[in-house]
Design an enzyme around this catalytic site. Structure first.
Site, short mmCIF file in Angstrom:
data_model
loop_
_atom_site.label_atom_id
_atom_site.label_comp_id
_atom_site.label_asym_id
_atom_site.label_seq_id
_atom_site.Cartn_x
_atom_site.Cartn_y
_atom_site.Cartn_z
N HIS A 148 2.46 9.17 -1.75
CA HIS A 148 3.46 8.24 -2.26
C HIS A 148 2.90 7.29 -3.32
O HIS A 148 3.63 6.91 -4.25
CB HIS A 148 4.04 7.43 -1.10
CG HIS A 148 5.21 6.58 -1.47
ND1 HIS A 148 6.42 7.10 -1.84
CD2 HIS A 148 5.35 5.22 -1.53
CE1 HIS A 148 7.27 6.12 -2.12
NE2 HIS A 148 6.64 4.97 -1.93
N ASP A 198 4.03 13.17 0.24
CA ASP A 198 4.63 11.84 0.36
C ASP A 198 5.34 11.74 1.71
O ASP A 198 6.37 12.37 1.93
CB ASP A 198 5.63 11.63 -0.79
CG ASP A 198 6.15 10.20 -0.85
OD1 ASP A 198 6.04 9.48 0.16
OD2 ASP A 198 6.69 9.83 -1.91
N SER A 229 9.11 4.26 -6.15
CA SER A 229 9.58 4.06 -4.77
C SER A 229 10.94 3.36 -4.77
O SER A 229 11.91 3.90 -5.30
CB SER A 229 8.53 3.27 -3.99
OG SER A 229 8.81 3.28 -2.61
#
Length: 292
Positions: free
Chosen positions: A239, A207, A160
């Site tokens: 995600h 995601d 991320s």
């Protein structure tokens, strides 16, 4: 058979023997000094544990360290020389334990891996990039296992915002040999900066935090300076797919990528080129595939 004939024959045989030695010597000289572990198989690269027994060292967070502490995982073996270092960083508000599984998984395949905590859980990608490089410098120059590390072959991974930080750190330091951003999030991650590391971007089709159409795919397209690049899109994944619990697909291709581009180990080409086909785990895979 007279003596002169015998001498000529012996001379010719000696010359032939010397030629054989000279012809075969380069093959030995060309042996890869970075190759670690046995030849890989599908079973070995997807196994939960690799061929190396692993030990760990805790690194407490401290003022002036440059990052929030972490854990170093390294092979116990001492007879195979040094190992390539990899720093792994969590994402936004992610604690170190969310990416902890990467440490022993990668180290057991023949790397020295440091999973880190960030200085603050909400640190943005530029801050995470600086912390990743600080952690890499600590690992290779000051850590308790620095003598087990080959600082000339560094790799980075991050999830991320840590993935965005991975791209930024690789752009800032051209010496990085391989980078793997996982579901990377960064609205301005290296879109105008050259990344010279061999880079594998891993995204997820479901995601909604870092949609691949907004992040992973544009980032992949912008990797114009990477010697080799690939984009792996996970199927039916969101995600946080790389958090907490090990993911076999991520592990397989991360190991293959790092082995190929940190260890220069061509035995792992079989997993990368020709590229994997779509499957229940992989929705899409793109790459430059110029290995060989």
């Amino acid at each position: 058979m007279n003596d002169a004939f015998r001498r000529r024959t012996a001379t010719l045989l000696m010359a032939a023997g010397l030629s054989t030695v000279l012809l075969t010597a380069p093959a030995a000289a060309d042996a890869n000094p970075y190759e670690r572990g046995p030849a890989p198989t599908e079973a070995s690269i997807t196994a939960g544990t690799g061929p190396f027994e692993v030990a760990s060292v805790s690194v407490p967070g401290a003022s002036g360290l440059g990052f929030g502490g972490g854990t170093i995982y390294h092979p116990k073996a001492t007879g195979q020389g040094t190992f390539a270092p990899i720093v792994v960083t969590p994402g936004f508000i992610g604690p170190q334990f969310s990416i902890a599984w990467y440490g022993p998984r990668l180290a057991s395949q023949g790397f020295v891996v440091m999973t880190i905590s960030t200085n603050a859980p909400m640190d943005v990608p530029p801050d995470r990039a600086k912390q990743m490089l600080a952690a890499l410098d600590y690992l290779t120059q000051k850590s308790a296992v620095k003598d087990r590390v080959d600082a000339s072959r560094p790799g980075l991974m991050g999830h991320s915002m840590g993935g965005g930080g991975t791209i930024r750190a690789a752009a800032e330091r051209p010496e990085i040999k391989a980078a793997i951003p996982l579901a990377p999030w960064d609205p301005d991650a290296s879109l105008a900066r050259p990344v010279k590391a061999n880079t594998l971007i891993i995204g997820a089709d479901m995601d909604f935090i870092a949609p691949v159409s907004m992040f992973s795919e544009p980032m992949y397209a912008e990797l114009q300076s990477a010697p080799e690049k690939a984009y792996l899109e996970l199927n039916n994944a969101g995600h946080v797919i790389s958090y907490i619990a090990p993911n076999t697909t991520i592990a397989k291709y991360s190991i293959a990528w790092m082995k190929r581009f940190l260890d220069n180990d061509t035995r792992y080409d079989q997993f990368l080129c020709p590229p994997p086909k779509p499957s229940s785990a992989i929705k899409e895979y793109r790459d430059t595939c110029s290995l060989g």
